[in-house]
Design a protein around this motif. Structure first.
Motif, PDB file in Angstrom:
ATOM      1  N   CYS A  57       0.836  -1.195   0.000  1.00  0.00           N
ATOM      2  CA  CYS A  57       0.000   0.000   0.000  1.00  0.00           C
ATOM      3  C   CYS A  57       0.879   1.257   0.000  1.00  0.00           C
ATOM      4  O   CYS A  57       1.989   1.252   0.524  1.00  0.00           O
ATOM      5  N   ASP A  61       0.432   3.864   1.693  1.00  0.00           N
ATOM      6  CA  ASP A  61       0.435   4.480   3.022  1.00  0.00           C
ATOM      7  C   ASP A  61       1.884   4.661   3.511  1.00  0.00           C
ATOM      8  O   ASP A  61       2.658   3.693   3.535  1.00  0.00           O
ATOM      9  N   GLY A 109      -3.975   0.278  -0.939  1.00  0.00           N
ATOM     10  CA  GLY A 109      -4.325  -1.010  -0.353  1.00  0.00           C
ATOM     11  C   GLY A 109      -3.432  -2.162  -0.763  1.00  0.00           C
ATOM     12  O   GLY A 109      -3.501  -3.235  -0.190  1.00  0.00           O
ATOM     13  N   HIS A 124      -2.223  -4.346   5.127  1.00  0.00           N
ATOM     14  CA  HIS A 124      -2.026  -3.876   6.508  1.00  0.00           C
ATOM     15  C   HIS A 124      -3.339  -3.486   7.165  1.00  0.00           C
ATOM     16  O   HIS A 124      -4.342  -3.248   6.495  1.00  0.00           O
ATOM     17  N   CYS A 174      -6.179   0.318   6.945  1.00  0.00           N
ATOM     18  CA  CYS A 174      -5.818   0.793   5.597  1.00  0.00           C
ATOM     19  C   CYS A 174      -6.816   1.836   5.094  1.00  0.00           C
ATOM     20  O   CYS A 174      -8.023   1.707   5.296  1.00  0.00           O
ATOM     21  N   GLY A 175      -6.297   2.831   4.408  1.00  0.00           N
ATOM     22  CA  GLY A 175      -7.130   3.898   3.844  1.00  0.00           C
ATOM     23  C   GLY A 175      -8.093   3.424   2.776  1.00  0.00           C
ATOM     24  O   GLY A 175      -9.026   4.144   2.409  1.00  0.00           O
TER      25      GLY A 175
END
Ligand SMILES: [Zn+2]
Length: 180
Positions: free
Chosen positions: A36, A38, A61, A97, A100-101
């Motif tokens: 991801c 992030d 993601g 993870h 996650c957004g």
């Protein structure tokens, strides 16, 4: 100091003490990691990778989607041009993870997310968007069904816990397909 000035300064330090012209285009561990975007889950950080050890592809993601598959299908051509066939001895690691957004995308922009993932809006419900453990297992299964990918390498699915920093192996390494 603005951001570009900051990274320019850091790059000067990298040129002095971090750069190696000897690194190869072939990752030294023969590993591709899909994760991801992030900033908390950068594989270089959380897996303490060294420069050149892994090729890393990151999107929202770390979910499989058409763009990611295009990259993965092209990558063996890159390695072949560099003198190495992608196959036995190679690893594909899917890294999802917690927190996650992508869950926010699912809630607030499901149509955009469906387009990004290359699925119909109605299929999102069944994609385990909110459960990284189920999602990573789903994605491993999805990669195994893509005939255009070289079958000889190992694939595994891992989930990183944002709150503890620990990884959990959800899908142990297995061969992508047995036809090679
Ligand atoms: Zn994420």
């Amino acid at each position: 100091m603005n951001f570009i000035e900051m990274i320019s300064q850091r790059n000067e330090e990298f040129v002095r003490s971090g750069h190696s012209a000897d690194l190869k285009i072939i990752p030294s561990t023969k590993t591709i990691i899909i994760g991801c975007l992030d900033p908390r889950v950068d594989p270089m950080d959380i897996l303490e990778l060294k420069p050149g050890e892994a090729a890393i592809i990151r999107n929202i993601g770390g979910r499989v989607n058409p763009a990611l598959l295009e990259t993965l299908i092209l990558f063996p051509i890159v390695t072949k041009a560099a003198g190495q066939e992608m196959g036995p001895g190679w690893n594909l690691v899917i890294l999802h993870h917690t927190d996650c957004g992508i869950i926010g995308c699912y809630k607030h922009a499901p149509d955009l997310l469906a387009t990004h993932l290359g699925v119909a809006r109605s299929e999102l419900e069944s994609m385990s968007i909110t459960d990284p453990r189920k999602a990573v297992a789903m994605d491993v299964a999805a990669y195994k069904s893509v005939k255009e990918l070289p079958g000889g390498f190992m694939i595994s699915g891992i989930v990183y816990d944002i709150s503890t920093g620990k990884i959990e192996v959800i899908v142990p390494p297995s061969q992508l397909r047995s036809d090679q």
